[in-house]
Design a protein around this motif. Structure first.
Motif, mmCIF file in Angstrom:
data_model
loop_
_atom_site.group_PDB
_atom_site.id
_atom_site.type_symbol
_atom_site.label_atom_id
_atom_site.label_comp_id
_atom_site.label_asym_id
_atom_site.label_seq_id
_atom_site.Cartn_x
_atom_site.Cartn_y
_atom_site.Cartn_z
ATOM 1 N N SER A 45 0.827 -1.200 0.000
ATOM 2 C CA SER A 45 0.000 0.000 0.000
ATOM 3 C C SER A 45 0.866 1.257 0.000
ATOM 4 O O SER A 45 0.605 2.212 -0.759
ATOM 5 N N LYS A 46 1.911 1.246 0.807
ATOM 6 C CA LYS A 46 2.796 2.420 0.886
ATOM 7 C C LYS A 46 3.590 2.599 -0.404
ATOM 8 O O LYS A 46 3.731 3.711 -0.922
ATOM 9 N N ILE A 48 2.812 1.506 -3.482
ATOM 10 C CA ILE A 48 1.916 1.914 -4.566
ATOM 11 C C ILE A 48 1.559 3.396 -4.447
ATOM 12 O O ILE A 48 1.542 4.134 -5.437
ATOM 13 N N SER A 49 1.298 3.854 -3.223
ATOM 14 C CA SER A 49 0.928 5.258 -3.009
ATOM 15 C C SER A 49 2.071 6.214 -3.340
ATOM 16 O O SER A 49 1.850 7.304 -3.870
ATOM 17 N N GLU A 50 3.303 5.809 -3.023
ATOM 18 C CA GLU A 50 4.442 6.705 -3.190
ATOM 19 C C GLU A 50 5.069 6.649 -4.581
ATOM 20 O O GLU A 50 5.660 7.639 -5.033
ATOM 21 N N TYR A 51 4.954 5.511 -5.259
ATOM 22 C CA TYR A 51 5.649 5.345 -6.534
ATOM 23 C C TYR A 51 4.716 5.268 -7.745
ATOM 24 O O TYR A 51 5.182 5.129 -8.869
ATOM 25 N N THR A 52 3.393 5.329 -7.513
ATOM 26 C CA THR A 52 2.436 5.337 -8.621
ATOM 27 C C THR A 52 1.343 6.368 -8.312
ATOM 28 O O THR A 52 1.205 6.802 -7.163
ATOM 29 N N LEU A 54 -1.674 5.726 -8.112
ATOM 30 C CA LEU A 54 -2.780 5.005 -7.482
ATOM 31 C C LEU A 54 -2.662 5.040 -5.966
ATOM 32 O O LEU A 54 -1.575 5.215 -5.411
ATOM 33 N N HIS A 55 -3.798 4.835 -5.316
ATOM 34 C CA HIS A 55 -3.800 4.645 -3.865
ATOM 35 C C HIS A 55 -4.755 3.499 -3.545
ATOM 36 O O HIS A 55 -5.949 3.588 -3.808
ATOM 37 N N ILE A 56 -4.205 2.415 -3.023
ATOM 38 C CA ILE A 56 -5.010 1.262 -2.601
ATOM 39 C C ILE A 56 -4.766 1.056 -1.119
ATOM 40 O O ILE A 56 -3.626 0.895 -0.683
ATOM 41 N N SER A 57 -5.830 1.059 -0.340
ATOM 42 C CA SER A 57 -5.667 0.950 1.107
ATOM 43 C C SER A 57 -5.163 -0.429 1.496
ATOM 44 O O SER A 57 -5.358 -1.415 0.780
ATOM 45 N N GLU A 97 -10.602 0.163 7.403
ATOM 46 C CA GLU A 97 -11.163 1.258 6.606
ATOM 47 C C GLU A 97 -11.858 2.311 7.462
ATOM 48 O O GLU A 97 -11.850 3.489 7.128
#
Length: 280
Positions: A45-46, A48-52, A54-57, A97
């Protein structure tokens, strides 16, 4: 039976709640990582959020990772264990969530220790009631039932990858604090429930055949039936000997209580098993 299932479901849901509390209030804000699939989901999750864009929890990633494992568990382990384990994963996702991510403490060591302890309490009581938090626990059951291979090496490799990746991307200090969390959680889980310990159950009963059939309907384990006689009453009885894992103790106790509440059961810790101990 319904009351027992309700209690078990409640314990599983509370375990999931504690896992989410541990992650969102301690580990995630401090960038300290959990073990197993939770740690993988947290790290993914971290990244994907930092390097793309996208944000997936983490909660959704944890659910996605567990779907193929749940299918494997359904086929290889059993419906009850897999259903309760997947229930734990679903509620973990739900609580992850709805619980906000925020700092309770700013000290990294406090976050690592308290996060590990709270996580372990949730996982430990879930295991004690015959379910799991999914992921590697289900894989452990599959390996145990099919090949009797310890899952320790697989857990060590996966957790090692988590620690090395976290250290490489976010600094080795965070990786060292992750080790503190892993050590703390392992010690607490072992105090509540030793995951991969094997037990030998010696059951003295007047309902040997009925109990044997009931155990075989739930557990894939061989049973040795030995004729026995009470020394005081001189009454003929059956002595059933079965080797199980800690995962299966809850089910075995329930079966014995339902079939023969007057049965005498002696549980002995088993240090080693040579050969398969499953029913062929």
């Amino acid at each position: 039976m319904i009351w027992l299932q309700t209690k078990k479901s409640f314990v599983v849901i509370m375990g999931a709640f504690l896992v989410a509390i541990s992650m969102n209030l301690f580990l995630i804000p401090a960038n300290v990582y959990s073990s197993g699939f939770a740690g993988v989901a947290q790290l993914l999750s971290k990244v994907i959020s930092e390097y793309t864009p996208l944000h997936i929890s983490m909660g959704y990633l944890l659910l996605l990772l567990n779907i193929p494992v749940a299918i494997l568990g359904w086929k290889k382990v059993g419906k009850s264990f897999t259903l309760y384990s997947f229930l734990s994963v679903v509620f973990s996702t739900f609580f992850l969530e709805i619980i906000p991510i925020k700092h309770v403490a700013h000290d990294l060591l406090l976050n690592a220790v308290f996060g590990g302890v709270i996580l372990a309490i949730g996982v430990g009581f879930t295991l004690k009631w015959g379910a799991s938090t999914g992921g590697l626990d289900i894989i452990a059951m599959v390996l145990s039932r099919q090949k009797d291979k310890p899952v320790g090496n697989y857990m060590f490799i996966l957790n090692g990858i988590i620690i090395l990746t976290a250290g490489y991307l976010y600094g080795w200090e965070k990786a060292l604090y992750t080790l503190v969390t892993l050590y703390t959680s392992t010690r607490v889980i072992d105090a509540i429930h030793t995951r991969h310990e094997k037990l030998t159950a010696l059951i003295i009963t007047r309902k040997g055949e009925e109990l044997r059939k009931a155990i075989h309907s739930k557990l894939v384990r061989g049973i040795t039936a030995i004729p026995a006689k009470g020394a005081y009453t001189n009454e003929s009885k059956d002595l059933l000997m079965i080797v199980i894992t800690r995962y299966e103790l809850f089910d075995l106790e329930r079966i014995i209580k339902e079939v023969d509440p007057k049965a005498f059961t002696n549980l002995i810790e088993t240090t080693n098993v040579v050969g398969f101990f499953r029913r062929d």
